[in-house]
Design an enzyme around this catalytic site. Structure first.
Site, PDB file in Angstrom:
ATOM      1  N   ASP A   1       0.805  -1.234   0.000  1.00 20.66           N
ATOM      2  CA  ASP A   1       0.000   0.000   0.000  1.00 20.66           C
ATOM      3  C   ASP A   1       0.834   1.278   0.000  1.00 20.66           C
ATOM      4  O   ASP A   1       0.389   2.307   0.509  1.00 20.66           O
ATOM      5  CB  ASP A   1      -0.954   0.045   1.219  1.00 20.66           C
ATOM      6  CG  ASP A   1      -1.762  -1.222   1.350  1.00 20.66           C
ATOM      7  OD1 ASP A   1      -2.199  -1.725   0.311  1.00 20.66           O
ATOM      8  OD2 ASP A   1      -1.940  -1.710   2.481  1.00 20.66           O
TER       9      ASP A   1
ATOM     10  N   LYS B   1       2.649   1.998  -5.107  1.00 19.22           N
ATOM     11  CA  LYS B   1       3.396   1.452  -6.257  1.00 19.22           C
ATOM     12  C   LYS B   1       2.689   1.753  -7.564  1.00 19.22           C
ATOM     13  O   LYS B   1       3.317   2.056  -8.564  1.00 19.22           O
ATOM     14  CB  LYS B   1       3.502  -0.079  -6.149  1.00 19.22           C
ATOM     15  CG  LYS B   1       4.508  -0.578  -5.180  1.00 19.22           C
ATOM     16  CD  LYS B   1       4.519  -2.091  -5.149  1.00 19.22           C
ATOM     17  CE  LYS B   1       3.243  -2.734  -4.674  1.00 19.22           C
ATOM     18  NZ  LYS B   1       2.849  -2.476  -3.306  1.00 19.22           N
TER      19      LYS B   1
ATOM     20  N   GLY C   1      -4.326  -3.935  -4.573  1.00 21.55           N
ATOM     21  CA  GLY C   1      -5.221  -2.868  -5.027  1.00 21.55           C
ATOM     22  C   GLY C   1      -4.356  -1.672  -5.365  1.00 21.55           C
ATOM     23  O   GLY C   1      -3.800  -1.045  -4.483  1.00 21.55           O
ATOM     24  N   HIS C   2      -4.175  -1.413  -6.650  1.00 27.74           N
ATOM     25  CA  HIS C   2      -3.314  -0.312  -7.068  1.00 27.74           C
ATOM     26  C   HIS C   2      -4.169   0.872  -7.513  1.00 27.74           C
ATOM     27  O   HIS C   2      -4.886   0.781  -8.500  1.00 27.74           O
ATOM     28  CB  HIS C   2      -2.374  -0.770  -8.194  1.00 27.74           C
ATOM     29  CG  HIS C   2      -1.389  -1.795  -7.723  1.00 27.74           C
ATOM     30  ND1 HIS C   2      -0.590  -2.528  -8.551  1.00 27.74           N
ATOM     31  CD2 HIS C   2      -1.076  -2.197  -6.465  1.00 27.74           C
ATOM     32  CE1 HIS C   2       0.170  -3.332  -7.822  1.00 27.74           C
ATOM     33  NE2 HIS C   2      -0.121  -3.159  -6.561  1.00 27.74           N
TER      34      HIS C   2
ATOM     35  N   THR D   1      -6.823 -11.161   2.970  1.00 26.15           N
ATOM     36  CA  THR D   1      -7.805 -10.358   2.232  1.00 26.15           C
ATOM     37  C   THR D   1      -9.033 -11.192   1.871  1.00 26.15           C
ATOM     38  O   THR D   1      -9.991 -10.657   1.321  1.00 26.15           O
ATOM     39  CB  THR D   1      -7.185  -9.818   0.933  1.00 26.15           C
ATOM     40  OG1 THR D   1      -6.737 -10.936   0.164  1.00 26.15           O
ATOM     41  CG2 THR D   1      -6.028  -8.877   1.214  1.00 26.15           C
TER      42      THR D   1
ATOM     43  N   GLN E   1       1.866  -6.167  -3.250  1.00 21.99           N
ATOM     44  CA  GLN E   1       2.141  -6.319  -1.808  1.00 21.99           C
ATOM     45  C   GLN E   1       3.493  -5.674  -1.449  1.00 21.99           C
ATOM     46  O   GLN E   1       3.900  -4.742  -2.122  1.00 21.99           O
ATOM     47  CB  GLN E   1       2.110  -7.806  -1.392  1.00 21.99           C
ATOM     48  CG  GLN E   1       0.728  -8.400  -1.358  1.00 21.99           C
ATOM     49  CD  GLN E   1       0.224  -8.819  -2.733  1.00 21.99           C
ATOM     50  OE1 GLN E   1       0.945  -9.426  -3.483  1.00 21.99           O
ATOM     51  NE2 GLN E   1      -1.010  -8.520  -3.042  1.00 21.99           N
TER      52      GLN E   1
ATOM     53  N   LYS F   1       3.543  10.100  -0.454  1.00 20.44           N
ATOM     54  CA  LYS F   1       2.636  10.665   0.554  1.00 20.44           C
ATOM     55  C   LYS F   1       3.327  11.588   1.564  1.00 20.44           C
ATOM     56  O   LYS F   1       2.919  11.645   2.736  1.00 20.44           O
ATOM     57  CB  LYS F   1       1.860   9.548   1.251  1.00 20.44           C
ATOM     58  CG  LYS F   1       0.856   8.878   0.308  1.00 20.44           C
ATOM     59  CD  LYS F   1      -0.062   7.961   1.042  1.00 20.44           C
ATOM     60  CE  LYS F   1      -1.481   8.001   0.549  1.00 20.44           C
ATOM     61  NZ  LYS F   1      -2.386   7.138   1.269  1.00 20.44           N
TER      62      LYS F   1
HETATM   63  P1  IMP Z   1      -3.452 -12.671   1.666  1.00 18.82           P
HETATM   64  O1  IMP Z   1      -2.426 -12.220   0.665  1.00 18.82           O
HETATM   65  O2  IMP Z   1      -4.848 -12.298   1.302  1.00 18.82           O
HETATM   66  O3  IMP Z   1      -3.311 -14.114   1.994  1.00 18.82           O
HETATM   67  O4  IMP Z   1      -3.161 -11.899   3.046  1.00 18.82           O
HETATM   68  C1  IMP Z   1      -1.992 -12.142   3.825  1.00 18.82           C
HETATM   69  C2  IMP Z   1      -1.518 -10.849   4.483  1.00 18.82           C
HETATM   70  O5  IMP Z   1      -1.048  -9.956   3.490  1.00 18.82           O
HETATM   71  C3  IMP Z   1      -2.611 -10.091   5.232  1.00 18.82           C
HETATM   72  O6  IMP Z   1      -2.019  -9.442   6.338  1.00 18.82           O
HETATM   73  C4  IMP Z   1      -3.083  -9.049   4.234  1.00 18.82           C
HETATM   74  O7  IMP Z   1      -3.655  -7.918   4.849  1.00 18.82           O
HETATM   75  C5  IMP Z   1      -1.763  -8.711   3.556  1.00 18.82           C
HETATM   76  N1  IMP Z   1      -1.918  -8.237   2.178  1.00 18.82           N
HETATM   77  C6  IMP Z   1      -2.207  -8.952   1.089  1.00 18.82           C
HETATM   78  N2  IMP Z   1      -2.254  -8.186  -0.008  1.00 18.82           N
HETATM   79  C7  IMP Z   1      -1.972  -6.948   0.397  1.00 18.82           C
HETATM   80  C8  IMP Z   1      -1.850  -5.703  -0.289  1.00 18.82           C
HETATM   81  O8  IMP Z   1      -1.990  -5.594  -1.512  1.00 18.82           O
HETATM   82  N3  IMP Z   1      -1.556  -4.635   0.488  1.00 18.82           N
HETATM   83  C9  IMP Z   1      -1.350  -4.722   1.824  1.00 18.82           C
HETATM   84  N4  IMP Z   1      -1.447  -5.864   2.508  1.00 18.82           N
HETATM   85  C10 IMP Z   1      -1.756  -6.977   1.798  1.00 18.82           C
END
Ligand code: IMP
Length: 436
Positions: free
Chosen positions: A23, A26, A50-51, A140, A238, A343
């Site tokens: 977040d 990017k 989420g970009h 997520t 990520q 930011k």
């Molecule tokens: P997962 O990727 O949905 O399995 O989530 C695993 C961990 O990564 C959790 O703490 C999510 O909040 C975090 N996470 C996954 N994708 C993102 C992202 O795009 N931005 C920030 N955190 C993420």
């Protein structure tokens, strides 16, 4: 110098990744670079990302499509390292087409080897999170862990299967297997609100019709482009500290957000620059340690002003002061060669700003760490700097930033060991300045 960087900077193979917990903005940096790049590659993760991008075509929240889609001359590629929910992908393609961004096989290539996220993965994700009770990862809910587990298990359906004559047979076999697994995880019966397999298959056929022509051998395309000397921009998802192998396990995602993730899914190791995007403060969404988290009014102020709510799940992000040792570690494990600081403007109104310059762990002070798991025990050691207390959103050159803002950036560079080449003071494409 700045002009030269603008055009010349992106002429090689450049990767954009994130030194923290994701977040960091990017999407904005990739959107900026994609104006100059010829090939833009999304190489890891899925629609957990989420970009957010704001440019001359409007505001977009992309979960799967590479941010390079806004450059009509760029070829966008989704590699075998990406896990694709076909439903999300077709909705996203339809959505951007309403805003005059047309995607065809001429500008979007999707790896036939990419694994598909299907409703059973999301159901498994939910059941497994529920079973973790007090030790939830805070995923997520997009089925990311389960789909990568199937990948490693060498089972599951891949994008290339959409084009197979045996699609129906493969789908039925997979569905039967996944239903057995779901029943097992759910105490002997299928979960409530279980998906309708007939509908899932119907949607898969719709996805096949739309994306089928774009499915291809992406390695062949990428290697050809590389040999022709085309500029390639890798778009990470990520962040470093969520890396499956070197992040803060188990509070991680199931892929590799940095240089390793790019190389493993492109077969390209000749990479000139890795840009580590870092926010001027630190955020995290989901569970796991965050030493500089602020649960007071300042944290709330940063969250509101910075719109720190997940682009995918809408969850409020945990906000805190800049975590120097964590970002330094994140930069190292993702191969970062230069930085982008985003930011900065969110800190505009603060009288004083703290930077975590070291940790205290078991009575000892550490400026550098060699494991993200140690964050569980880390207490931040802060240095307090005076704020700049003025509006930076209209500033477009590094020299014109307030003196205290420049001092803040210099301090971050010293703590993280990363030179910041890009400074961003707003969501618009032009609110990015290059340091000289
Ligand atoms: P997962 O990727 O949905 O399995 O989530 C695993 C961990 O990564 C959790 O703490 C999510 O909040 C975090 N996470 C996954 N994708 C993102 C992202 O795009 N931005 C920030 N955190 C993420």
């Amino acid at each position: 110098m700045a002009e030269k960087r603008k055009n010349g900077y992106w002429k090689e193979t450049v990767i954009v990744t994130d030194t923290g917990w994701g977040d960091s903005g990017k999407g904005k940096v990739v959107d900026y670079g994609a104006q100059f790049a010829q090939v833009v590659v999304r190489y890891s993760g899925g629609d957990n990302a989420g970009h957010t991008i704001r440019n001359d075509k409007g505001e977009f929240k992309l979960h799967l499509l590479p941010s390079g889609i806004f450059n009509p001359d760029a070829l966008c590629v989704m590699t075998a390292g990406v896990v694709i929910n076909p439903q999300t992908l077709i909705e996203e393609i339809e959505d951007v087409s309403k805003k005059r961004v047309q995607l065809t096989q001429k500008n979007l290539a999707i790896s036939s080897s990419a694994h598909m996220i299907l409703p059973w993965h999301k159901e498994r994700d939910g059941l497994q999170e529920a079973a973790r009770k007090g030790k939830k990862i805070g995923t997520t809910g997009r089925g990311i862990g389960p789909v990568y587990a199937d990948f490693a298990e060498r089972t599951g359906l891949r994008i290339g299967d959409l084009l197979s004559k045996d699609l129906k047979k493969r789908f039925d076999e997979e569905n039967a297997f996944q239903e057995k697994l779901l029943s097992f995880l759910n105490g002997g019966k299928l979960p409530d609100n279980h998906y309708d397999a007939t509908l899932v298959y119907k949607k898969l056929l719709e996805a096949r019709d739309m994306i089928g022509p774009m499915v291809t051998d992406t390695l062949k395309i990428l290697w050809q482009q590389k040999e022709k000397g085309k500029s390639i921009l890798g778009e990470g998802a990520q962040g470093a500290l969520l890396d499956l192998t070197l992040g803060g396990y188990p509070y991680v995602t199931s892929s590799h957000p940095g240089l390793s993730g790019f190389s493993i899914s492109t077969g390209i190791y000749d990479v000139q620059k890795v840009i580590g995007v870092t926010k001027a403060y630190t955020t995290r969404v989901g569970s796991g340690p965050m030493p500089t988290e602020l649960t007071d009014k300042t944290g709330e102020y940063i969250r509101e002003k910075g719109h720190e709510f997940g682009a995918t799940t809408g969850r409020p992000r945990r906000c805190g002061w800049f975590d120097g040792p964590a970002m330094r570690f994140g930069a190292r494990i993702t191969g970062v060669t230069t930085g982008a600081l985003t930011k900065m403007d969110i800190l505009d109104g603060l009288k004083e700003i703290k930077i975590c310059i070291a940790y205290e762990i078991d009575g000892k002070k550490y400026k550098e760490i060699t494991s993200a798991e140690i964050l569980e025990k880390a207490k931040p050691v802060y240095e307090t700097l005076p704020g700049w207390e003025s509006d930076t959103t209209g500033v477009r050159s590094f020299e014109k930033l307030p003196a205290n803002a420049k001092k803040y950036i210099k301090k971050l560079e010293a703590v993280t060991g990363i030179p910041y080449s890009f400074i961003s003071v707003g969501p618009e494409r032009d609110a990015t300045m290059l340091t000289s």
